[in-house]
Design a protein around this motif. Sequence first.
Motif, PDB file in Angstrom:
ATOM      1  N   LEU A 140      45.743  -8.229  40.796  1.00  0.00           N
ATOM      2  CA  LEU A 140      46.343  -7.783  39.542  1.00  0.00           C
ATOM      3  C   LEU A 140      46.427  -6.269  39.466  1.00  0.00           C
ATOM      4  CD1 LEU A 140      44.788 -10.225  36.946  1.00  0.00           C
ATOM      5  CD2 LEU A 140      47.206  -9.905  37.442  1.00  0.00           C
ATOM      6  N   LEU A 141      45.370  -5.586  39.862  1.00  0.00           N
ATOM      7  CA  LEU A 141      45.350  -4.130  39.768  1.00  0.00           C
ATOM      8  C   LEU A 141      46.462  -3.496  40.594  1.00  0.00           C
ATOM      9  CD1 LEU A 141      43.917  -1.556  38.753  1.00  0.00           C
ATOM     10  CD2 LEU A 141      42.579  -1.635  40.853  1.00  0.00           C
ATOM     11  N   LEU A 142      46.547  -3.839  41.867  1.00  0.00           N
ATOM     12  CA  LEU A 142      47.571  -3.214  42.708  1.00  0.00           C
ATOM     13  C   LEU A 142      48.967  -3.712  42.360  1.00  0.00           C
ATOM     14  CD1 LEU A 142      46.001  -2.803  46.243  1.00  0.00           C
ATOM     15  CD2 LEU A 142      46.220  -1.162  44.400  1.00  0.00           C
ATOM     16  N   GLY A 143      49.096  -4.954  41.933  1.00  0.00           N
ATOM     17  CA  GLY A 143      50.394  -5.453  41.509  1.00  0.00           C
ATOM     18  C   GLY A 143      50.908  -4.735  40.273  1.00  0.00           C
ATOM     19  N   ILE A 144      50.031  -4.517  39.298  1.00  0.00           N
ATOM     20  CA  ILE A 144      50.418  -3.814  38.073  1.00  0.00           C
ATOM     21  C   ILE A 144      50.753  -2.354  38.354  1.00  0.00           C
ATOM     22  CG2 ILE A 144      49.517  -2.963  35.868  1.00  0.00           C
ATOM     23  CD1 ILE A 144      48.086  -5.685  35.603  1.00  0.00           C
ATOM     24  N   VAL A 145      49.950  -1.708  39.185  1.00  0.00           N
ATOM     25  CA  VAL A 145      50.221  -0.305  39.532  1.00  0.00           C
ATOM     26  C   VAL A 145      51.582  -0.187  40.221  1.00  0.00           C
ATOM     27  CG1 VAL A 145      49.506   1.581  41.056  1.00  0.00           C
ATOM     28  CG2 VAL A 145      47.827   0.452  39.600  1.00  0.00           C
ATOM     29  N   SER A 146      51.868  -1.090  41.139  1.00  0.00           N
ATOM     30  CA  SER A 146      53.147  -1.060  41.840  1.00  0.00           C
ATOM     31  C   SER A 146      54.317  -1.287  40.884  1.00  0.00           C
ATOM     32  CB  SER A 146      53.163  -2.124  42.934  1.00  0.00           C
ATOM     33  OG  SER A 146      54.422  -2.202  43.533  1.00  0.00           O
ATOM     34  N   GLU A 147      54.180  -2.252  39.998  1.00  0.00           N
ATOM     35  CA  GLU A 147      55.263  -2.541  39.049  1.00  0.00           C
ATOM     36  C   GLU A 147      55.483  -1.372  38.092  1.00  0.00           C
ATOM     37  OE1 GLU A 147      58.457  -4.404  37.635  1.00  0.00           O
ATOM     38  OE2 GLU A 147      57.278  -5.021  39.364  1.00  0.00           O
ATOM     39  N   MET A 148      54.416  -0.760  37.626  1.00  0.00           N
ATOM     40  CA  MET A 148      54.558   0.407  36.739  1.00  0.00           C
ATOM     41  C   MET A 148      55.252   1.547  37.465  1.00  0.00           C
ATOM     42  SD  MET A 148      50.898   0.345  34.744  1.00  0.00           S
ATOM     43  CE  MET A 148      51.036   2.032  34.258  1.00  0.00           C
ATOM     44  N   ARG A 149      54.862   1.805  38.692  1.00  0.00           N
ATOM     45  CA  ARG A 149      55.481   2.881  39.471  1.00  0.00           C
ATOM     46  C   ARG A 149      56.963   2.605  39.693  1.00  0.00           C
ATOM     47  NH1 ARG A 149      58.377   3.635  44.347  1.00  0.00           N
ATOM     48  NH2 ARG A 149      58.076   5.758  45.027  1.00  0.00           N
ATOM     49  N   ASN A 150      57.300   1.348  40.024  1.00  0.00           N
ATOM     50  CA  ASN A 150      58.708   1.009  40.243  1.00  0.00           C
ATOM     51  C   ASN A 150      59.529   1.184  38.971  1.00  0.00           C
ATOM     52  OD1 ASN A 150      58.260   0.440  42.919  1.00  0.00           O
ATOM     53  ND2 ASN A 150      58.059  -1.755  42.604  1.00  0.00           N
ATOM     54  N   ARG A 151      58.976   0.814  37.824  1.00  0.00           N
ATOM     55  CA  ARG A 151      59.709   0.978  36.566  1.00  0.00           C
ATOM     56  C   ARG A 151      59.891   2.452  36.219  1.00  0.00           C
ATOM     57  NH1 ARG A 151      58.554  -3.891  32.462  1.00  0.00           N
ATOM     58  NH2 ARG A 151      58.570  -5.540  34.006  1.00  0.00           N
ATOM     59  N   LEU A 152      58.880   3.262  36.482  1.00  0.00           N
ATOM     60  CA  LEU A 152      59.003   4.700  36.208  1.00  0.00           C
ATOM     61  C   LEU A 152      60.056   5.339  37.108  1.00  0.00           C
ATOM     62  CD1 LEU A 152      55.271   5.723  35.712  1.00  0.00           C
ATOM     63  CD2 LEU A 152      57.072   5.668  33.975  1.00  0.00           C
ATOM     64  N   VAL A 153      60.109   4.920  38.350  1.00  0.00           N
ATOM     65  CA  VAL A 153      61.105   5.460  39.278  1.00  0.00           C
ATOM     66  C   VAL A 153      62.504   5.042  38.833  1.00  0.00           C
ATOM     67  CG1 VAL A 153      61.993   5.271  41.624  1.00  0.00           C
ATOM     68  CG2 VAL A 153      59.585   5.706  41.251  1.00  0.00           C
ATOM     69  N   ARG A 154      62.665   3.776  38.436  1.00  0.00           N
ATOM     70  CA  ARG A 154      63.964   3.299  37.984  1.00  0.00           C
ATOM     71  C   ARG A 154      64.418   4.010  36.711  1.00  0.00           C
ATOM     72  NH1 ARG A 154      62.848  -2.292  37.150  1.00  0.00           N
ATOM     73  NH2 ARG A 154      61.566  -2.456  38.985  1.00  0.00           N
ATOM     74  N   ARG A 155      63.480   4.281  35.822  1.00  0.00           N
ATOM     75  CA  ARG A 155      63.807   4.950  34.562  1.00  0.00           C
ATOM     76  C   ARG A 155      64.239   6.391  34.816  1.00  0.00           C
ATOM     77  NH1 ARG A 155      59.420   5.469  29.912  1.00  0.00           N
ATOM     78  NH2 ARG A 155      58.635   6.974  31.387  1.00  0.00           N
ATOM     79  N   GLY A 156      63.693   7.004  35.864  1.00  0.00           N
ATOM     80  CA  GLY A 156      64.018   8.388  36.172  1.00  0.00           C
ATOM     81  C   GLY A 156      65.381   8.572  36.818  1.00  0.00           C
ATOM     82  N   ASP A 157      66.026   7.477  37.221  1.00  0.00           N
ATOM     83  CA  ASP A 157      67.349   7.603  37.864  1.00  0.00           C
ATOM     84  C   ASP A 157      68.428   7.994  36.888  1.00  0.00           C
ATOM     85  OD1 ASP A 157      66.316   7.024  40.286  1.00  0.00           O
ATOM     86  OD2 ASP A 157      66.975   4.930  40.328  1.00  0.00           O
TER      87      ASP A 157
END
Length: 83
Positions: free
Chosen positions: A66-83
Motif C-alpha cells: 500500500l505504501l509504495l503503491g500510494i506513493v507511486s500513484e500520487m507522484r504520477n498524478r502530480l506529474v500529470r497535473r503539471g503537464d
Amino acid sequence: MSSGRIEKKTVRPWNTPGLAYLGAFLGIALATAHHIHHVNIGDLSENNAVVHIFGELFAATSAGALLLGIVSEMRNRLVRRGD
C-alpha cells in the motif's frame, strides 16, 4: 542556467503495480528479519507463534504494498497535473 524543472521528455509515469509488488517484498523481508530477531533472542511466544508470525507477515506485506503503491500513484498524478 537550469530553472529547476524536469524536462518533459524525461518524465515518465512510475509503474504502480510494480512498485506495489516491490513494497510487498520489502514488507516480507522486514517481517522476516523481525522474526529472526525474535527467535535469536528467544522472545517468540510459544503459545501463538504461528498466529504471531503470519499476522505480522500479512500486515507488513500489505503495508509495504500500500505504501509504495500510494506513493507511486500520487507522484504520477502530480506529474500529470503539471503537464
